[in-house]
Design a protein around this motif. Structure first.
Motif, short mmCIF file in Angstrom:
data_model
loop_
_atom_site.label_atom_id
_atom_site.label_comp_id
_atom_site.label_asym_id
_atom_site.label_seq_id
_atom_site.Cartn_x
_atom_site.Cartn_y
_atom_site.Cartn_z
N ILE A 1 -8.24 -2.01 10.21
CA ILE A 1 -7.45 -3.07 10.82
C ILE A 1 -6.14 -2.58 11.41
CG2 ILE A 1 -8.44 -4.92 9.44
CD1 ILE A 1 -5.92 -4.76 7.67
N ARG A 2 -5.75 -1.35 11.11
CA ARG A 2 -4.50 -0.81 11.64
C ARG A 2 -4.74 0.59 12.18
NH1 ARG A 2 0.74 -2.03 8.48
NH2 ARG A 2 1.42 -2.23 10.63
N SER A 3 -3.87 1.02 13.07
CA SER A 3 -3.97 2.33 13.70
C SER A 3 -3.55 3.44 12.73
CB SER A 3 -3.07 2.37 14.93
OG SER A 3 -3.02 3.66 15.47
N ILE A 4 -4.11 4.63 12.95
CA ILE A 4 -3.75 5.77 12.12
C ILE A 4 -2.64 6.61 12.75
CG2 ILE A 4 -5.94 5.91 10.92
CD1 ILE A 4 -6.75 8.17 12.80
N ILE A 5 -2.14 6.16 13.90
CA ILE A 5 -1.01 6.86 14.54
C ILE A 5 0.19 6.79 13.58
CG2 ILE A 5 0.62 6.81 16.47
CD1 ILE A 5 -1.65 5.68 18.17
N ASP A 6 0.91 7.87 13.44
CA ASP A 6 2.07 7.99 12.55
C ASP A 6 1.70 7.99 11.06
OD1 ASP A 6 3.84 8.23 14.65
OD2 ASP A 6 4.35 6.10 14.68
N ILE B 1 -9.75 0.84 15.61
CA ILE B 1 -9.44 -0.47 15.06
C ILE B 1 -10.65 -1.39 15.28
CG2 ILE B 1 -7.92 -2.48 15.26
CD1 ILE B 1 -5.70 -0.53 16.06
N SER B 2 -10.96 -2.20 14.28
CA SER B 2 -12.07 -3.16 14.26
C SER B 2 -13.43 -2.51 14.03
CB SER B 2 -12.12 -4.01 15.53
OG SER B 2 -10.94 -4.77 15.64
N HIS C 1 -3.81 0.06 3.06
CA HIS C 1 -2.95 -0.63 4.02
C HIS C 1 -3.50 -0.54 5.45
CE1 HIS C 1 -1.79 3.55 3.79
NE2 HIS C 1 -1.27 3.45 4.99
N LEU C 2 -4.53 0.28 5.67
CA LEU C 2 -5.11 0.45 6.98
C LEU C 2 -6.47 -0.23 7.13
CD1 LEU C 2 -4.38 4.27 7.48
CD2 LEU C 2 -3.06 2.36 8.37
#
Length: 59
Positions: A9-14, A31-32, A52-53
């Protein structure tokens, strides 16, 4: 064992490199995107590291 559906649900950038590797090991990356996996202690530990991701649903 029971299967669970894991959806990113969230990006792995950073995110730290270890979390990026864990997402890839789960078969995610966009995502998705969703995957069905067996609910094993190893998978549960991986999900705990990136909770959290991702979103988890039991089937």
């Amino acid at each position: 064992m029971a299967q669970i559906k894991v959806t990113q649900i969230r990006s792995i950038i950073d995110s730290p490199e270890k979390q990026k590797q864990t997402i890839k090991a789960l078969g995610l990356g966009k995502i998705s995107k969703s995957v069905l996996v067996e609910n094993t202690p190893q998978i549960a530990g991986m999900i705990r590291k990136v909770h959290h991701l991702v979103e988890v649903k039991e089937l």
